[in-house]
Write a protein that holds these residues in place. Structure first.
Motif, mmCIF file in Angstrom:
data_model
loop_
_atom_site.group_PDB
_atom_site.id
_atom_site.type_symbol
_atom_site.label_atom_id
_atom_site.label_comp_id
_atom_site.label_asym_id
_atom_site.label_seq_id
_atom_site.Cartn_x
_atom_site.Cartn_y
_atom_site.Cartn_z
ATOM 1 N N MET A 1 40.982 27.333 -1.061
ATOM 2 C CA MET A 1 39.820 27.865 -0.375
ATOM 3 C C MET A 1 39.052 27.084 0.692
ATOM 4 S SD MET A 1 40.096 31.374 -0.790
ATOM 5 C CE MET A 1 41.571 31.981 -1.956
ATOM 6 N N ASN A 2 39.213 27.276 1.698
ATOM 7 C CA ASN A 2 38.274 26.518 2.862
ATOM 8 C C ASN A 2 36.834 27.076 2.993
ATOM 9 O OD1 ASN A 2 40.347 24.814 3.477
ATOM 10 N ND2 ASN A 2 41.367 26.548 4.495
ATOM 11 N N GLN A 3 35.768 26.586 3.370
ATOM 12 C CA GLN A 3 34.475 26.986 3.718
ATOM 13 C C GLN A 3 34.682 27.962 4.722
ATOM 14 O OE1 GLN A 3 31.516 26.589 2.065
ATOM 15 N NE2 GLN A 3 33.093 25.540 0.692
ATOM 16 N N PRO A 4 33.958 29.061 4.832
ATOM 17 C CA PRO A 4 33.952 29.871 5.917
ATOM 18 C C PRO A 4 33.572 29.153 7.100
ATOM 19 C CG PRO A 4 32.920 31.031 4.176
ATOM 20 C CD PRO A 4 32.986 29.540 3.886
ATOM 21 N N LEU A 5 33.986 29.251 8.283
ATOM 22 C CA LEU A 5 33.430 28.438 9.656
ATOM 23 C C LEU A 5 33.345 29.371 10.691
ATOM 24 C CD1 LEU A 5 33.736 25.370 9.952
ATOM 25 C CD2 LEU A 5 35.960 25.546 10.765
ATOM 26 N N ARG A 6 32.282 29.121 11.314
ATOM 27 C CA ARG A 6 31.865 30.127 12.515
ATOM 28 C C ARG A 6 31.486 29.316 13.700
ATOM 29 N NH1 ARG A 6 31.565 34.023 8.856
ATOM 30 N NH2 ARG A 6 31.705 35.918 10.604
ATOM 31 N N ARG A 7 30.865 28.277 13.549
ATOM 32 C CA ARG A 7 30.274 27.355 14.436
ATOM 33 C C ARG A 7 30.343 26.013 14.095
ATOM 34 N NH1 ARG A 7 25.176 26.358 16.718
ATOM 35 N NH2 ARG A 7 25.110 27.053 19.098
ATOM 36 N N ILE A 8 30.818 25.070 15.120
ATOM 37 C CA ILE A 8 30.540 23.593 14.852
ATOM 38 C C ILE A 8 29.659 23.067 15.849
ATOM 39 C CG2 ILE A 8 31.966 21.510 14.453
ATOM 40 C CD1 ILE A 8 34.422 23.615 13.918
ATOM 41 N N GLU A 9 28.738 22.505 15.612
ATOM 42 C CA GLU A 9 27.804 21.904 16.524
ATOM 43 C C GLU A 9 27.734 20.333 16.333
ATOM 44 O OE1 GLU A 9 24.116 23.864 17.199
ATOM 45 O OE2 GLU A 9 23.527 22.348 18.578
ATOM 46 N N SER A 10 28.292 19.530 17.018
ATOM 47 C CA SER A 10 28.472 18.286 16.691
ATOM 48 C C SER A 10 28.663 17.099 17.877
ATOM 49 C CB SER A 10 29.548 18.004 15.699
ATOM 50 O OG SER A 10 30.091 16.685 15.806
ATOM 51 N N THR A 11 28.401 15.842 17.847
ATOM 52 C CA THR A 11 28.774 15.096 18.695
ATOM 53 C C THR A 11 30.107 14.907 18.641
ATOM 54 O OG1 THR A 11 28.416 13.321 17.086
ATOM 55 C CG2 THR A 11 26.659 13.649 18.543
ATOM 56 N N LEU A 12 30.745 14.011 19.760
ATOM 57 C CA LEU A 12 32.088 13.940 19.819
ATOM 58 C C LEU A 12 32.807 12.594 19.573
ATOM 59 C CD1 LEU A 12 32.324 16.199 23.132
ATOM 60 C CD2 LEU A 12 32.598 16.946 20.820
ATOM 61 N N VAL A 13 33.954 12.497 19.234
ATOM 62 C CA VAL A 13 34.637 11.199 19.152
ATOM 63 C C VAL A 13 35.838 11.472 19.828
ATOM 64 C CG1 VAL A 13 35.802 11.694 16.949
ATOM 65 C CG2 VAL A 13 35.581 9.375 17.674
ATOM 66 N N PHE A 14 36.313 10.413 20.844
ATOM 67 C CA PHE A 14 37.390 10.566 21.828
ATOM 68 C C PHE A 14 38.434 9.592 21.316
ATOM 69 C CE2 PHE A 14 33.441 11.777 23.918
ATOM 70 C CZ PHE A 14 33.859 12.793 24.736
ATOM 71 N N LEU A 15 39.808 10.269 21.798
ATOM 72 C CA LEU A 15 41.007 9.481 21.483
ATOM 73 C C LEU A 15 41.918 10.072 22.457
ATOM 74 C CD1 LEU A 15 41.619 9.029 17.525
ATOM 75 C CD2 LEU A 15 41.149 7.125 19.177
ATOM 76 N N PRO A 16 41.822 9.841 23.603
ATOM 77 C CA PRO A 16 42.461 10.560 24.781
ATOM 78 C C PRO A 16 43.863 10.261 25.135
ATOM 79 C CG PRO A 16 40.807 9.286 25.731
ATOM 80 C CD PRO A 16 40.791 8.900 24.204
ATOM 81 N N ALA A 17 44.587 9.306 24.249
ATOM 82 C CA ALA A 17 45.873 8.836 24.645
ATOM 83 C C ALA A 17 46.775 10.133 24.393
ATOM 84 C CB ALA A 17 46.504 7.653 23.687
ATOM 85 N N GLU A 18 47.955 10.512 25.107
ATOM 86 C CA GLU A 18 48.636 11.325 24.936
ATOM 87 C C GLU A 18 49.611 10.921 23.662
ATOM 88 O OE1 GLU A 18 50.968 12.536 28.215
ATOM 89 O OE2 GLU A 18 49.181 12.930 29.456
ATOM 90 N N ASN A 19 50.207 12.153 23.139
ATOM 91 C CA ASN A 19 51.438 11.876 22.146
ATOM 92 C C ASN A 19 50.823 11.243 20.949
ATOM 93 O OD1 ASN A 19 53.353 13.381 23.692
ATOM 94 N ND2 ASN A 19 53.724 11.382 24.821
ATOM 95 N N ILE A 20 49.589 11.233 20.504
ATOM 96 C CA ILE A 20 49.221 10.417 19.250
ATOM 97 C C ILE A 20 50.119 11.229 18.044
ATOM 98 C CG2 ILE A 20 47.518 9.995 17.681
ATOM 99 C CD1 ILE A 20 45.556 9.581 19.956
ATOM 100 N N ASP A 21 50.837 10.669 17.308
ATOM 101 C CA ASP A 21 51.749 11.089 16.390
ATOM 102 C C ASP A 21 51.016 10.924 14.889
ATOM 103 O OD1 ASP A 21 52.909 8.423 14.779
ATOM 104 O OD2 ASP A 21 52.854 8.154 17.084
#
Ligand code: SF4
Lengths: 195, 468
Positions: A1-21
């Protein structure tokens, strides 16, 4: 079972390369386990750590801005390759609750939904607008009720199948729904000829 | 609504336990479930935690391939696994199968092998079946006209418990190959050529149906190579309509229908083709006759060129720049003639008997270049026996290549077979991702012919000079 999830407010982390496998997200040597937990160190292990096992300071997840970030902004076709759910477990074990990209690989997306990680597919312009913040520290909001992602000065809509959204919002999983169809499954199994 | 249906539509419709509604996805029945040691243990524990049983052990088949070593150590008739973590996965699979009554072809079985090699060769893979496995290359089985989907571990649990999956219907994509392949050009080159054209994300959200005159003349093993890598184009899976080639391949195999059941099955299977005029969501055509042997230069299967080609300029594409840095290649570099240290001939893409015959045709009477480690790993115990009956193992060993037990081996670095950091390989597997064959290892994907010729020369080579 997962935690109920409504809203995620957070800073971002970036990995913009395409096709990350998924071999990058969780290298194969971390798959020799029978557990669903304990993948924190596996996440991007070959990019995050050097041969001596020390963090590479330049890798986005190691920067201090990334501490506590729960939203990953990735590139096109993120999560392609192997079907290993371990890749999602590794993200989850590092606190990532949403992945935003112009497209996400099919199996990865399905695995993410099963583990309370929200796959957020946005249009190219919105993606570019987010990537523009790569060097700054901003807070974004992924809102599952409104199906929107908002950041300073911008907002985008995204789609998730109603049932998947319901499961995320309530923290219930699909298996319960499938088990509830026992009679229909049994009826189907009687069809002749069944291959 | 049109009543004209594609192959995907027909197989999809036949497996609906319940239709999709506005609020819920379709419930799709799974005819057959293949499991292996790496992605199943957590699914079995999920069932145990919830007090659930395996619904249809008779529609489930297990083998071990991913984490198992290919240089067996035997004590008596027992195979000893030195790696404690791998040994734990293997015994978990044994115990889970025993408890649930699932047939397991383990390391002591003469039917063991890579899950996508043994399914077809045992005749488990039937046209029109829905087949799943906790492995993305399940798409291989689509070569028979099955709907074959790779799934994650949670879904392995769903199928164990209910024999069903909740699915959104994928979109339909037609890839039409026309013309015949030139000498020295294989199905592997065909799929690398396609992915170079449409990209590693070119088929995301779609099931690819391969069709056209080229497909009609391919053997089942070649068709499996094509469907195997549909997922490398981002496709949910690949499919090919069954025909006489399919039926001939399946007839008489252990799990194929027998007697009158066979005749009835073939009659049903003949209907599994796309109706004339049925519409696809996306269409691509490809001239196969102009194709040359292909090799990849980067870290995505879509980064491929003809064997005589050069590394392209990145032109601002970050992923190519990054790939070239990892591969230590420059734009303009020729691929042919690049020195390599390892050659791997194996994997569910290219470890069937026809692949080994191709490789042997190049190795015969020649020697692997000094300093090159060449590994030939049959896809299954059955392939191994057949190869040995034909004397192929002698050809490989005489050439100086290693001849191993069946398994995934160096396709993925989790069973002891792997590249050292910085090493270059020519590999017949399906993924050239960073570190896929070992941390820091660098992979050139190619056909078994190209791989064998490269082993002889110690550099990327054009096999057409070695075959008559
Ligand atoms: S051979 Fe490679 S691709 Fe095929 S099942 Fe094994 S690990 Fe996966």
């Amino acid at each position: 079972m997962n935690q109920p999830l409504r809203r995620i407010e957070s800073t971002l982390v970036f990995l913009p390369a395409e096709n990350i496998d998924t071999d990058q997200i969780c290298p194969a040597r971390f798959l020799t386990t029978t557990s669903r937990n304990g993948f924190a160190q596996a996440l991007f292990a070959d990019w995050r750590f050097n041969q001596e096992g020390e963090p590479r300071p330049e890798f986005p997840l190691n920067r201090k801005e990334a501490i506590g970030a729960r939203i990953l902004v990735a590139g096109r076709n993120f999560g392609c390759g192997s079907s290993r759910e371990h890749a999602v477990w590794a993200l989850r074990d590092n606190g990532i609750q949403a992945v935003i990209a112009p497209s996400l690989a099919d199996i990865f997306k399905r695995n993410a939904l099963k583990n309370g990680v929200v796959p957020v597919t946005v249009d190219d312009a919105s993606h570019a607008a987010l990537i523009a913040f790569e060097k700054s520290r901003i807070v974004a909001v992924v809102d599952l009720e409104r199906l929107s992602v908002a950041w300073p000065g911008g907002e985008a809509r995204f789609a998730i199948e109603p049932f998947e959204r319901h499961c995320l919002l309530e923290g219930v999983d699909e298996l319960g729904f499938l088990l509830g169809q026992d009679a229909a499954i049994a009826a189907y199994e009687k069809i002749d000829p069944r291959d | 609504m049109s009543t004209l249906r594609t192959l995907l539509d027909k197989v999809w419709d036949a497996h609906l336990v319940s239709q999709a509604t506005v609020d819920t996805p379709a419930t799709v029945y799974i005819d057959f479930h293949l499991i292996h040691e790496v992605t199943s243990p957590q699914a079995f524990s999920l069932l145990r935690e919830r007090g659930l049983k395996v619904r249809r052990p008779d529609r489930t088949l297990a083998t071990m391939d991913h984490a198992t070593p290919t240089n067996f150590e035997r004590v008596g008739d027992r195979v000893v696994i030195r790696d404690a973590a791998a040994a734990a996965q293997i015994s978990a699979l044994e115990e889970n199968c025993r408890a649930a009554g699932i047939t397991l072809y383990g390391l002591d079985s003469d039917r063991q092998g890579i899950v996508h090699v043994i399914g077809p060769e045992l005749g488990v893979t039937h046209p029109g079946r829905s087949i799943v496995c906790g492995d993305s290359h399940t798409s291989t089985h689509g070569a028979f006209g099955a709907l074959a989907l790779g799934i994650g571990t949670s879904e392995v649990g769903h199928v164990l418990a209910t024999q069903c999956l909740l699915l959104e219907k994928p979109k339909r994509m037609a890839v039409t190959f026309n013309g015949s392949l030139s000498r020295g050009v294989t199905a592997k080159d065909l799929i690398l050529g396609l992915i170079a054209k449409i990209g590693a994300g070119g088929a995301v959200g779609h099931v690819i149906e391969y069709r056209g005159t080229t497909i009609a003349s391919l053997s089942m093993e070649e068709r499996m190579t094509l469907c195997n890598m549909a997922v490398e184009a981002g496709g949910r899976t690949g499919m090919i309509a069954p025909d006489e080639t399919t039926f001939e391949y399946l007839k008489g195999r252990p799990f194929a229908p027998q007697g009158t059941a066979w005749d009835e099955a073939v009659e049903r299977w003949r209907l599994l083709r796309t109706d004339d005029g049925a519409v696809y969501d996306k269409e691509v055509t490809f001239d196969a006759s102009a194709l040359e042997p292909m090799v990849t230069y980067g870290t995505s299967p879509g980064m491929g060129v003809s064997i005589g080609g050069t590394v392209p300029a990145a032109n601002g594409d970050e992923s190519i720049t990054k790939a070239l840095r990892y591969m230590n290649l420059q734009p303009g570099d020729a691929l042919r003639g690049r020195p390599i240290e390892v050659v791997f001939i194996g994997s569910c893409t290219n470890a069937r008997i026809s692949d080994l015959r191709l490789a042997a045709s190049v190795f015969k009477g020649r020697r692997v270049s000094p300093g090159v480690k060449a590994l030939v790993v049959p896809g299954s115990q059955a392939v191994k026996r057949q190869a040995e009956a034909e004397g192929l193992d002698r050809i490989f060993k005489d050439a100086g290549a290693e001849w191993r037990e069946a398994g995934c081996s160096m396709c993925l670095a989790m069973n002891g077979d792997r590249l050292a950091p910085g090493q270059y390989s020519v590999s017949t597997s399906n993924r050239n991702f960073e570190g896929r064959q070992g941390q820091g290892g660098r992979t050139f994907l190619a056909s078994p012919l190209t791989a064998a010729a490269s082993a002889i020369e110690g550099r990327i080579a054009d096999a057409r000079e070695y075959i008559s």
